[in-house]
Design a protein around this motif. Structure first.
Motif, mmCIF file in Angstrom:
data_model
loop_
_atom_site.group_PDB
_atom_site.id
_atom_site.type_symbol
_atom_site.label_atom_id
_atom_site.label_comp_id
_atom_site.label_asym_id
_atom_site.label_seq_id
_atom_site.Cartn_x
_atom_site.Cartn_y
_atom_site.Cartn_z
ATOM 1 N N HIS A 152 -11.194 -5.078 -1.946
ATOM 2 C CA HIS A 152 -11.150 -5.508 -3.350
ATOM 3 C C HIS A 152 -10.656 -6.941 -3.543
ATOM 4 C CE1 HIS A 152 -11.525 -1.112 -3.683
ATOM 5 N NE2 HIS A 152 -12.426 -1.501 -4.557
ATOM 6 N N CYS B 125 -3.891 5.751 -5.245
ATOM 7 C CA CYS B 125 -5.250 5.216 -5.304
ATOM 8 C C CYS B 125 -6.017 5.483 -4.016
ATOM 9 C CB CYS B 125 -5.229 3.724 -5.591
ATOM 10 S SG CYS B 125 -6.826 2.930 -5.418
ATOM 11 N N CYS C 106 -5.159 -1.943 -8.624
ATOM 12 C CA CYS C 106 -5.605 -3.328 -8.799
ATOM 13 C C CYS C 106 -6.734 -3.429 -9.807
ATOM 14 C CB CYS C 106 -6.032 -3.915 -7.461
ATOM 15 S SG CYS C 106 -7.362 -3.018 -6.654
ATOM 16 N N CYS D 82 0.129 0.891 -4.146
ATOM 17 C CA CYS D 82 -1.233 1.442 -4.160
ATOM 18 C C CYS D 82 -1.189 2.970 -4.196
ATOM 19 C CB CYS D 82 -1.985 0.998 -2.917
ATOM 20 S SG CYS D 82 -2.311 -0.757 -2.872
ATOM 21 N N HIS E 215 0.805 -1.220 0.000
ATOM 22 C CA HIS E 215 0.000 0.000 0.000
ATOM 23 C C HIS E 215 0.837 1.269 0.000
ATOM 24 C CE1 HIS E 215 -3.609 -2.289 0.073
ATOM 25 N NE2 HIS E 215 -4.372 -1.244 0.345
ATOM 26 N N ASN F 89 -10.702 2.518 -8.594
ATOM 27 C CA ASN F 89 -12.063 2.011 -8.410
ATOM 28 C C ASN F 89 -12.933 2.813 -7.439
ATOM 29 O OD1 ASN F 89 -10.843 1.268 -5.989
ATOM 30 N ND2 ASN F 89 -10.321 -0.763 -6.775
HETATM 31 S S1 SF4 Z 1 -8.119 -0.307 -4.435
HETATM 32 FE FE1 SF4 Z 1 -6.274 0.911 -4.507
HETATM 33 S S2 SF4 Z 1 -5.542 0.840 -2.376
HETATM 34 FE FE2 SF4 Z 1 -6.989 -0.855 -2.595
HETATM 35 S S3 SF4 Z 1 -5.730 -2.618 -3.166
HETATM 36 FE FE3 SF4 Z 1 -6.443 -1.664 -5.064
HETATM 37 S S4 SF4 Z 1 -4.780 -0.299 -5.657
HETATM 38 FE FE4 SF4 Z 1 -4.498 -0.797 -3.504
#
Ligand code: SF4
Lengths: 443, 174
Positions: free
Chosen positions: A139, A387, A324, A384, A80, A406
């Protein structure tokens, strides 16, 4: 297919009706059913990252139960905030790292080999049809793309998963969403899932599993199916599931070839999880994508979706390609093909974060990274980061980000910033123009 | 067992997500207690002031799909360290709801009409809730009126509340 109305609780021996995928998986993993429809299931994998796991580890230590149920079934990544951005995130990484070493957990991925969990673990072959998987991350539903039951959980569920290898769920009710028609050129899995969420709403599938079926899903790559399942939780779903098929077998083949004599044999084995003809669903929905246009979100909820064309001209300060949802090699290829030979607008900060080290390496080999850099993008390491508004591209108040992630929640990528979710293609066009647009402008 | 009685905080909005309950930037904390000052910091409801309005409250009454978004258990923890052990809503996101019971707290669903009445009769006034778990009843009270409302809760969730959460429950059984 039958439709179950109204609510029919699980009766213990429900032999009169066919089963959905999720029901079949539950039936083969049940350890206990302590109350009405509460089922405790055995877990095939417990995934861990450095944001939600350290508190579980600290709690286990405080309880004098610093143990793990099975070192081979626990998969760990620091993803993350990697590299750590400050002392606090460094400590989170350290707690996880020390724990993985202490318990001799082999599948531990640290900086240099890491990647965003939901891109990394499938890539490593850790997800199989029929598996039960939990992670302290919403997720986790992404892994349903392989025909697995994979659900995001909180830290307490994670803690019990780590210690005992079990988790409690309500016996799953499923919705079947059949994606039909022909996906137009330039319209992608991200547009499909945005349109589904726009249609059923942010709680349209709460407490339910979504089975994604139909010819459009059958034709999708595993990467595209992961994009589809990734956002199932944005409609409230426990998990999104695709049917395991030859595409699944081929993707996994290098990890499973020693278990099967041929791909056909693997396919036959995986087919035992396919839903029965007379499986019972809470709802069956046709979603025709023939006329679908590229989509984008416009508010602070993922179901506030419209054709990107209707947002044409909305200026953006940053374009983020990664996560992701859309940080896989196919996503980078789509964006790079659009950016090739072009420059992004001077008013835009372009950031691309390949989702894993392997994807990063492949993108270098394919020349995609060169294309991104020539176009004026900043390329970051897999994490991450932006995001969830933690690092590598946090937005300022009043700024606007076009993002392939997302979640467009208020404050998600930085306090007071607006996020427009879209596909990598639309993000690339937007980067070139400097404002939201689903196609090339003035070229 | 935790305390499920006290002053009500009314949050008259649907889809309050976990980023609003506790922003992601505080997820770097490794203790629950550290979350205390930041509960509902990013909540956007007109005239809501997270610094003032939370003080002294023990129960939240809100609308649909409370706790959607991230799986972070920091959301229930941020409530817990502020002394809020019960949320009453029309519906909850699955993970948030499970996290509440896993922590030995309660996420109680009431029908929309009942909530409409509660908001109409009590919101904006100092309101108390008393929870009679064994009798499956909630008692709402302000200066003007008292209402007894049936509380429906699954047996499993009651067990979790009595056990003080899922770790204790699972540890004795699996
Ligand atoms: S939504 Fe964003 S913060 Fe969560 S696992 Fe996926 S890339 Fe990482």
């Amino acid at each position: 297919m039958q439709i179950r109305t109204p609510y029919q609780p699980y009766t213990g021996d429900n032999t009169r009706v066919g089963k959905t995928i999720a029901e079949k998986i539950f039936d083969t993993h049940r350890v206990d059913a302590p109350f009405d429809d509460v089922h405790v299931i055995r877990l095939d994998a417990v995934f861990c990252h450095e944001i939600t796991t350290p508190i579980a580890i600290n709690d286990l230590i405080a309880r004098g139960k610093d143990r793990v149920f099975d070192t081979s079934k626990i998969k760990v990544v620091i993803d993350h905030v990697s590299p750590a951005k400050d002392s606090k995130t460094a400590l989170q990484g350290k707690i996880l790292r020390d724990w993985a070493r202490r318990h001799n957990i082999q599948d531990f991925f640290d900086i240099g080999h890491n990647g965003v969990c939901h891109a990394l673990f499938p890539e490593k072959g850790f997800v199989r049809p029929g598996y039960t998987i939990i992670m302290g991350d919403s997720h986790t539903c992404t892994h349903g793309a392989f025909g697995a039951f994979a659900a995001g959980v909180g830290t307490t569920d994670l803690e019990v998963g780590i210690l005992k290898g079990v988790c409690a769920f309500h016996y799953p009710h499923s919705i079947n969403i059949r994606i039909t028609g022909r996906l137009p050129e330039g319209v992608h899995a991200k547009d499909v899932i945005l349109s589904v969420i726009g249609r059923i709403g942010v709680d349209g599938a709460t407490q339910k599993v979504i089975e994604f079926s139909g010819p459009v899903v059958d034709a999708m790559s595993m990467e595209a199916r992961m994009t589809l399942c990734n956002m199932a939780v944005e409609a409230g779903a426990t998990c999104g599931i695709c049917y395991p098929d030859i595409t699944t077998v081929r993707y996994l083949w290098k990890y499973i070839q020693h278990e099967y004599s041929s791909q056909e044999e693997a396919l036959t084995d995986f087919s035992k999880y396919l839903p029965d003809q007379d499986a019972v669903y809470d709802a069956v929905m046709e979603h025709d994508v023939s006329g679908l246009e590229p989509q984008a979100t416009f508010g602070f909820k993922p179901d506030q979706v419209k054709p990107a064309r209707e947002l044409q001209g909305t200026p953006v300060d940053q374009v983020y390609i990664g996560s992701c949802t859309n940080g896989r090699i196919e996503d980078l290829r789509v964006a790079a093909a659009i950016l090739n030979g072009r420059k992004i607008s001077e008013s835009v900060r372009g950031i691309v974060a390949p989702a894993t080290s392997a994807i990063f390496r492949q993108a270098i080999e394919e020349g995609l990274i060169q294309t991104f850099m020539d176009a004026g993008f900043c390329v970051t390491n897999p994490t991450c980061g932006a995001c969830l508004g933690m690092s590598n591209g946090v937005m300022a108040e009043g700024e606007v980000c076009a993002s392939t992630t997302n979640r467009n929640f208020n404050g998600r990528m930085g306090k007071g910033a607006m996020v427009h979710l879209m596909s990598p293609a639309t993000a690339a066009y937007t980067a070139i123009a400097g404002y939201i647009t689903p196609s090339l402008q003035n070229s | 067992m935790k305390n499920f009685n006290g002053q009500v905080l009314f949050l008259d909005r649907s889809d309050i997500n976990t980023d609003e309950i506790i922003p992601a930037k505080y997820l770097t904390e490794n203790s629950r207690e550290a979350l205390r000052p930041y509960l509902l910091e990013d909540l956007s409801i007109e005239e809501f002031d997270f610094k003032k309005d939370i003080v002294g409250k023990s129960v939240i009454v809100t609308r649909a799909n409370f706790g959607c978004g991230s799986s972070r258990e920091h959301a229930p923890w941020a409530l817990e360290v502020n002394g809020i052990h019960m949320v009453i809503a029309e519906s909850f996101a699955r993970i948030f709801r499970q996290n509440m019971f896993n922590c030995g707290m309660m996420a109680i669903e009431l029908p929309k009409e009942t909530l409409n009445d509660i908001f109409a009769n009590y919101a904006g006034t100092p309101t108390q809730v008393a929870t009679l778990l064994e009798d499956r009843k909630l008692i709402f009270q302000n200066q003007k009126r008292t209402d007894t409302i049936p509380l429906s809760i699954a047996d499993f969730d009651v067990e979790l509340v009595h056990a003080g959460g899922w770790v204790n429950y699972a540890d004795t059984r699996y």
